[in-house]
Motif scaffolding. Structure first.
Motif, short mmCIF file in Angstrom:
data_model
loop_
_atom_site.label_atom_id
_atom_site.label_comp_id
_atom_site.label_asym_id
_atom_site.label_seq_id
_atom_site.Cartn_x
_atom_site.Cartn_y
_atom_site.Cartn_z
N ASN A 26 9.07 -1.61 10.93
CA ASN A 26 8.79 -2.69 9.99
C ASN A 26 10.06 -3.46 9.62
O ASN A 26 10.01 -4.68 9.47
CB ASN A 26 8.09 -2.14 8.75
N TYR A 30 10.80 -7.41 9.97
CA TYR A 30 11.37 -8.13 8.83
C TYR A 30 12.65 -8.85 9.24
O TYR A 30 12.84 -10.04 8.94
CB TYR A 30 11.63 -7.14 7.69
N GLN A 90 3.48 -3.22 9.94
CA GLN A 90 2.49 -3.50 8.90
C GLN A 90 2.76 -4.83 8.20
O GLN A 90 2.05 -5.19 7.26
CB GLN A 90 2.49 -2.36 7.87
N LEU A 91 3.79 -5.54 8.63
CA LEU A 91 4.17 -6.81 7.98
C LEU A 91 3.51 -8.00 8.65
O LEU A 91 3.18 -7.95 9.84
CB LEU A 91 5.69 -7.00 8.06
N ASP A 109 6.44 -10.90 0.35
CA ASP A 109 5.35 -10.10 0.92
C ASP A 109 5.89 -8.98 1.80
O ASP A 109 5.38 -7.85 1.77
CB ASP A 109 4.40 -10.98 1.72
N SER A 110 6.91 -9.29 2.58
CA SER A 110 7.49 -8.29 3.48
C SER A 110 8.16 -7.16 2.71
O SER A 110 7.94 -5.98 3.00
CB SER A 110 8.51 -8.94 4.41
N THR A 112 7.60 -6.27 -0.34
CA THR A 112 6.57 -5.52 -1.05
C THR A 112 5.98 -4.42 -0.15
O THR A 112 5.80 -3.28 -0.59
CB THR A 112 5.45 -6.47 -1.55
N GLN A 113 5.72 -4.75 1.10
CA GLN A 113 5.19 -3.76 2.04
C GLN A 113 6.25 -2.72 2.40
O GLN A 113 5.94 -1.53 2.49
CB GLN A 113 4.68 -4.45 3.31
N LYS A 116 6.39 -0.09 -0.29
CA LYS A 116 5.29 0.89 -0.21
C LYS A 116 5.63 2.00 0.77
O LYS A 116 5.42 3.18 0.49
CB LYS A 116 3.99 0.19 0.20
N ILE A 117 6.16 1.63 1.92
CA ILE A 117 6.54 2.61 2.94
C ILE A 117 7.67 3.49 2.42
O ILE A 117 7.64 4.72 2.55
CB ILE A 117 6.94 1.91 4.26
#
Length: 156
Positions: A26, A30, A90-91, A109-110, A112-113, A116-117
């Motif tokens: 990810n 990014y 997942q991005l 948005d990136s 933020t994901q 989470k990971i």
């Protein structure tokens, strides 16, 4: 319980290394998103954003290396192919983004994901006392939370 050379539970460490490979994938997406918006940004904020995006992708490149080295430290092989990156991504992939607000929103948005990971990894690494991974995730999280705050302030 079987432990690895670091004295950590072997099975749990393997799972964390797999999760770090997902994070690595990810981060690679990014990073490439950041390169794309750095190259393609247009408008009156070009000069400021061009420099900011370069700062962010340079930082991401360092984090990518840290993640890969942590995977190696845990005794596994870091992902290193585009096939692996895409399969585990997942991005959102930002393609041809030249608008400033769209570019900043992609970053928010990136991250933020990514958070989470990272938080999921932190929970697992904390359970087994994997301070090396804990420390790295904590550092990433605190930096990225500040970046999100700044990007959201810019958007408002």
């Amino acid at each position: 319980m079987k432990t690895n050379s670091l004295g950590l539970p072997a099975q749990e460490s393997e799972i964390i290394a797999q999760d770090l490979n997902v994070l690595l994938s990810n981060f690679q997406v990014y990073y490439q998103n950041l390169r794309g918006i750095h190259w393609n940004i247009r408008g009156k904020r070009f000069f400021d954003l061009h420099v900011k995006f370069e700062e962010l992708y340079n930082d991401s490149q360092l984090k990518i290396d840290l993640i890969a080295e942590r995977v190696l430290t845990l005794g596994k092989t870091p992902f290193h192919t585009f096939e692996d990156y895409i399969e585990n991504n997942q991005l959102l992939v930002g393609k041809n983004i030249s608008n400033d607000e769209n570019a900043i929103q992609l970053i928010v948005d990136s991250i933020t994901q990514l958070l989470k990971i990272e938080r999921a990894i932190l929970l697992k690494s904390n359970k087994i006392g994997d301070e090396g991974t804990n420390s790295m995730m904590s550092d990433f999280i605190s930096e990225q939370e500040k970046t999100i705050w700044m990007m959201n302030a810019w958007l408002s």
